[in-house]
Design a protein around this motif. Structure first.
Motif, PDB file in Angstrom:
ATOM      1  N   GLN A  86      18.273  16.849  -4.626  1.00 50.40           N
ATOM      2  CA  GLN A  86      18.530  16.677  -3.200  1.00 50.40           C
ATOM      3  C   GLN A  86      19.871  16.010  -2.943  1.00 50.40           C
ATOM      4  OE1 GLN A  86      18.586  13.658  -1.296  1.00 50.40           O
ATOM      5  NE2 GLN A  86      18.439  14.514   0.775  1.00 50.40           N
ATOM      6  N   ARG A  87      20.216  15.007  -3.735  1.00 50.55           N
ATOM      7  CA  ARG A  87      21.490  14.311  -3.530  1.00 50.55           C
ATOM      8  C   ARG A  87      22.677  15.247  -3.693  1.00 50.55           C
ATOM      9  NH1 ARG A  87      20.319   8.819  -7.096  1.00 50.55           N
ATOM     10  NH2 ARG A  87      19.007   7.724  -5.555  1.00 50.55           N
ATOM     11  N   ILE A  88      22.623  16.090  -4.715  1.00 54.67           N
ATOM     12  CA  ILE A  88      23.718  17.038  -4.949  1.00 54.67           C
ATOM     13  C   ILE A  88      23.844  18.003  -3.779  1.00 54.67           C
ATOM     14  CG2 ILE A  88      24.497  18.958  -6.389  1.00 54.67           C
ATOM     15  CD1 ILE A  88      23.196  17.478  -8.775  1.00 54.67           C
ATOM     16  N   ARG A  89      22.722  18.567  -3.369  1.00 55.15           N
ATOM     17  CA  ARG A  89      22.742  19.552  -2.284  1.00 55.15           C
ATOM     18  C   ARG A  89      23.145  18.900  -0.963  1.00 55.15           C
ATOM     19  NH1 ARG A  89      24.617  23.699  -0.313  1.00 55.15           N
ATOM     20  NH2 ARG A  89      23.413  24.708   1.330  1.00 55.15           N
ATOM     21  N   GLN A  90      22.691  17.674  -0.715  1.00 53.64           N
ATOM     22  CA  GLN A  90      23.031  16.978   0.517  1.00 53.64           C
ATOM     23  C   GLN A  90      24.539  16.805   0.659  1.00 53.64           C
ATOM     24  OE1 GLN A  90      22.594  15.544   3.371  1.00 53.64           O
ATOM     25  NE2 GLN A  90      24.317  14.128   3.289  1.00 53.64           N
ATOM     26  N   GLN A  91      25.225  16.458  -0.414  1.00 57.12           N
ATOM     27  CA  GLN A  91      26.675  16.277  -0.343  1.00 57.12           C
ATOM     28  C   GLN A  91      27.392  17.609  -0.118  1.00 57.12           C
ATOM     29  OE1 GLN A  91      28.348  13.660  -3.369  1.00 57.12           O
ATOM     30  NE2 GLN A  91      26.443  12.504  -3.439  1.00 57.12           N
ATOM     31  N   GLU A  92      26.877  18.672  -0.721  1.00 52.60           N
ATOM     32  CA  GLU A  92      27.448  20.001  -0.478  1.00 52.60           C
ATOM     33  C   GLU A  92      27.289  20.384   0.990  1.00 52.60           C
ATOM     34  OE1 GLU A  92      26.469  21.908  -4.899  1.00 52.60           O
ATOM     35  OE2 GLU A  92      25.207  22.388  -3.172  1.00 52.60           O
ATOM     36  N   VAL A  93      26.094  20.148   1.515  1.00 58.11           N
ATOM     37  CA  VAL A  93      25.798  20.501   2.904  1.00 58.11           C
ATOM     38  C   VAL A  93      26.670  19.694   3.861  1.00 58.11           C
ATOM     39  CG1 VAL A  93      24.040  20.273   4.707  1.00 58.11           C
ATOM     40  CG2 VAL A  93      23.449  21.324   2.522  1.00 58.11           C
ATOM     41  N   GLY A 150       0.764  -1.239   0.000  1.00 62.25           N
ATOM     42  CA  GLY A 150       0.000   0.000   0.000  1.00 62.25           C
ATOM     43  C   GLY A 150       0.790   1.281   0.000  1.00 62.25           C
ATOM     44  N   VAL A 151       2.109   1.196  -0.283  1.00 59.69           N
ATOM     45  CA  VAL A 151       2.961   2.379  -0.250  1.00 59.69           C
ATOM     46  C   VAL A 151       3.742   2.472  -1.557  1.00 59.69           C
ATOM     47  CG1 VAL A 151       4.820   3.583   0.957  1.00 59.69           C
ATOM     48  CG2 VAL A 151       3.168   2.220   2.256  1.00 59.69           C
ATOM     49  N   VAL A 152       3.709   3.642  -2.191  1.00 59.21           N
ATOM     50  CA  VAL A 152       4.396   3.873  -3.460  1.00 59.21           C
ATOM     51  C   VAL A 152       5.753   4.528  -3.193  1.00 59.21           C
ATOM     52  CG1 VAL A 152       4.326   5.122  -5.662  1.00 59.21           C
ATOM     53  CG2 VAL A 152       2.219   4.139  -4.702  1.00 59.21           C
ATOM     54  N   VAL A 153       6.809   3.946  -3.747  1.00 60.58           N
ATOM     55  CA  VAL A 153       8.136   4.556  -3.668  1.00 60.58           C
ATOM     56  C   VAL A 153       8.271   5.553  -4.809  1.00 60.58           C
ATOM     57  CG1 VAL A 153      10.623   4.194  -3.799  1.00 60.58           C
ATOM     58  CG2 VAL A 153       9.198   2.540  -2.593  1.00 60.58           C
ATOM     59  N   LEU A 154       8.415   6.823  -4.473  1.00 64.06           N
ATOM     60  CA  LEU A 154       8.626   7.857  -5.485  1.00 64.06           C
ATOM     61  C   LEU A 154      10.105   8.093  -5.753  1.00 64.06           C
ATOM     62  CD1 LEU A 154       5.948  10.503  -4.422  1.00 64.06           C
ATOM     63  CD2 LEU A 154       5.787   8.795  -6.257  1.00 64.06           C
ATOM     64  N   GLY A 155      10.951   7.778  -4.778  1.00 65.01           N
ATOM     65  CA  GLY A 155      12.373   7.968  -4.981  1.00 65.01           C
ATOM     66  C   GLY A 155      13.166   7.690  -3.721  1.00 65.01           C
ATOM     67  N   TYR A 156      14.468   7.521  -3.935  1.00 63.24           N
ATOM     68  CA  TYR A 156      15.375   7.238  -2.827  1.00 63.24           C
ATOM     69  C   TYR A 156      16.295   8.437  -2.633  1.00 63.24           C
ATOM     70  CZ  TYR A 156      13.804   2.458  -3.843  1.00 63.24           C
ATOM     71  OH  TYR A 156      13.048   1.336  -4.071  1.00 63.24           O
ATOM     72  N   MET A 157      15.945   9.288  -1.679  1.00 65.98           N
ATOM     73  CA  MET A 157      16.775  10.444  -1.381  1.00 65.98           C
ATOM     74  C   MET A 157      17.928  10.041  -0.468  1.00 65.98           C
ATOM     75  SD  MET A 157      13.944  13.486  -0.996  1.00 65.98           S
ATOM     76  CE  MET A 157      13.101  14.096  -2.467  1.00 65.98           C
ATOM     77  N   GLU A 158      18.810  10.981  -0.216  1.00 64.53           N
ATOM     78  CA  GLU A 158      20.040  10.693   0.510  1.00 64.53           C
ATOM     79  C   GLU A 158      20.050  11.382   1.868  1.00 64.53           C
ATOM     80  OE1 GLU A 158      23.817  10.286  -1.667  1.00 64.53           O
ATOM     81  OE2 GLU A 158      24.407  12.104  -0.586  1.00 64.53           O
ATOM     82  N   VAL A 165      19.402   5.966   3.595  1.00 64.76           N
ATOM     83  CA  VAL A 165      18.439   6.242   2.536  1.00 64.76           C
ATOM     84  C   VAL A 165      17.225   6.942   3.136  1.00 64.76           C
ATOM     85  CG1 VAL A 165      17.003   5.255   0.711  1.00 64.76           C
ATOM     86  CG2 VAL A 165      19.200   4.202   1.281  1.00 64.76           C
ATOM     87  N   ALA A 166      16.858   8.066   2.562  1.00 68.96           N
ATOM     88  CA  ALA A 166      15.651   8.796   2.967  1.00 68.96           C
ATOM     89  C   ALA A 166      14.593   8.534   1.904  1.00 68.96           C
ATOM     90  CB  ALA A 166      15.946  10.285   3.097  1.00 68.96           C
ATOM     91  N   ASN A 167      13.703   7.620   2.182  1.00 67.62           N
ATOM     92  CA  ASN A 167      12.720   7.187   1.190  1.00 67.62           C
ATOM     93  C   ASN A 167      11.606   8.218   1.017  1.00 67.62           C
ATOM     94  OD1 ASN A 167      13.500   4.153   0.706  1.00 67.62           O
ATOM     95  ND2 ASN A 167      13.578   4.450   2.920  1.00 67.62           N
ATOM     96  N   LEU A 168      11.397   8.663  -0.220  1.00 64.41           N
ATOM     97  CA  LEU A 168      10.277   9.545  -0.548  1.00 64.41           C
ATOM     98  C   LEU A 168       9.105   8.655  -0.931  1.00 64.41           C
ATOM     99  CD1 LEU A 168       9.020  12.327  -1.095  1.00 64.41           C
ATOM    100  CD2 LEU A 168      10.027  12.230  -3.398  1.00 64.41           C
TER     101      LEU A 168
END
Length: 325
Positions: free
Chosen positions: A266-273, A135-143, A234-237
């Motif tokens: 988000q992945r790009i910005r997360q690594q910068e942060v 019952g849960v849709v994975v939209l993406g795997y954030m970092e 992994v931060a699951n969206l």
């Protein structure tokens, strides 16, 4: 004059209703709405991109900082359609679908690129199919960033430095086993209770992504940050399948495409942060060190891999190993 004012008000009301979104998505996460928080970065990117690409037909309403509950409550809400969407840490998702424990195995991904190859490839599709059936849709795997150890006892450079230290861990058996095998005292605890527990000395520390250490102000209550990079977080969206299927097909596609773009951003910005945050935490008084030899840690936790093979699934595990080796 009165007629003119009334006419203007009527026109404003009509204009406002015309601009109202056709659909709304309530999106929750448990950490602060901060410019340096990895969850907030991803959630706000998703909001912006969905609203832009749907030309205002979808409004994404954000609820940071546990406003919709802790992560287990968020995930349960997604299953039953009482919550529309969430950014949820992998360790909690794996409690619903054990195959997600693959991402929590310690020292599995040596680089972010290895993680991307797995998550954006066939293994990621396999995980999404398993969660969809619940019952849960994975939209993406954030970092979320690599997870590191924070404590008030000593810097961590070898497994012996973990011995006897009381670490808060997520309520997840992989994390409990990892710290137990390293000689630490693993104490499962909800995120919302952890800051005060460290502050009061009930526990000695915790493990988490570096960016979150700054966003949640752990530099105020902890002395040592050791860049153990023991788990790629992994931060699951995620979105409720019920909420997703209420959208027309063209808007479903827009949501999926916006999610892909948000993950990449988000992945790009997360690594910068993360790089910026290490320097900031040092400036705020934390003692930061990088472990010099990861091999003893990997050897100490090696039994975890086979222990969780059946729960994860041999096919998935073997495919992941083939990609990262």
């Amino acid at each position: 004059m009165k007629i003119s004012i009334m006419g203007a008000l009527a026109a404003l009301l009509v204009s406002g209703s015309a601009l109202a979104a056709d659909y709304s998505i309530k999106l929750g996460w448990v950490t602060p709405d901060s410019e340096v928080d990895p969850y907030a970065i991803g959630a706000n990117a998703f909001k912006r991109l969905v609203e832009e690409r749907s030309e205002g037909r979808i409004e994404v309403i954000t609820y940071p900082n546990r406003q919709l509950g802790d992560e287990r409550q968020l995930l349960e809400g997604l299953r039953f359609g009482t919550v529309d969407a969430g950014v949820i840490v992998n360790a909690v998702v794996s409690q619903l679908e054990p195959a997600f424990q693959i991402n929590d195995l310690p020292f599995l991904y040596g680089t972010e690129e290895q993680a991307y190859a797995v998550l954006d490839g066939h293994p990621g599709e396999m995980l999404a199919e398993k969660l969809d059936a619940k019952g849960v849709v994975v939209l993406g795997y954030m970092e979320g960033g690599y997870r590191s150890m924070v404590n008030n006892i000593r810097p961590v450079d070898t497994p012996d430095d973990v011995t006897g230290v009381k670490y808060r861990v997520m309520q997840n058996p992989v994390y409990i086993d990892m710290f137990s095998m390293l000689g630490g005292n693993a104490i499962p605890m909800e995120w919302g209770e952890t800051f005060m527990a460290v502050q009061q000395g009930t526990i000695d520390g915790l493990e988490m992504p570096v960016a979150l250490a700054d966003a949640a102000k752990y530099y105020e209550v902890a002395d040592y940050l050791s860049l153990t990079n023991h788990t790629y977080s992994v931060a699951n969206l995620l979105m409720s399948k019920r909420s997703f299927e209420r959208l027309p097909e063209e808007l479903q596609q827009i949501v999926r495409e916006a999610a892909i773009a948000a993950v990449a951003e988000q992945r790009i910005r997360q690594q910068e942060v993360e790089a910026e945050t290490v320097k900031e935490l040092e400036a705020k008084g934390m003692q930061v060190n990088q472990i010099t030899d990861v091999a003893p840690f990997r050897e100490a936790v090696r039994p975890i891999y086979e222990k969780y093979r059946d729960a994860i699934g041999s096919e998935l595990m073997d495919e992941v190993f083939a990609i990262i080796q």
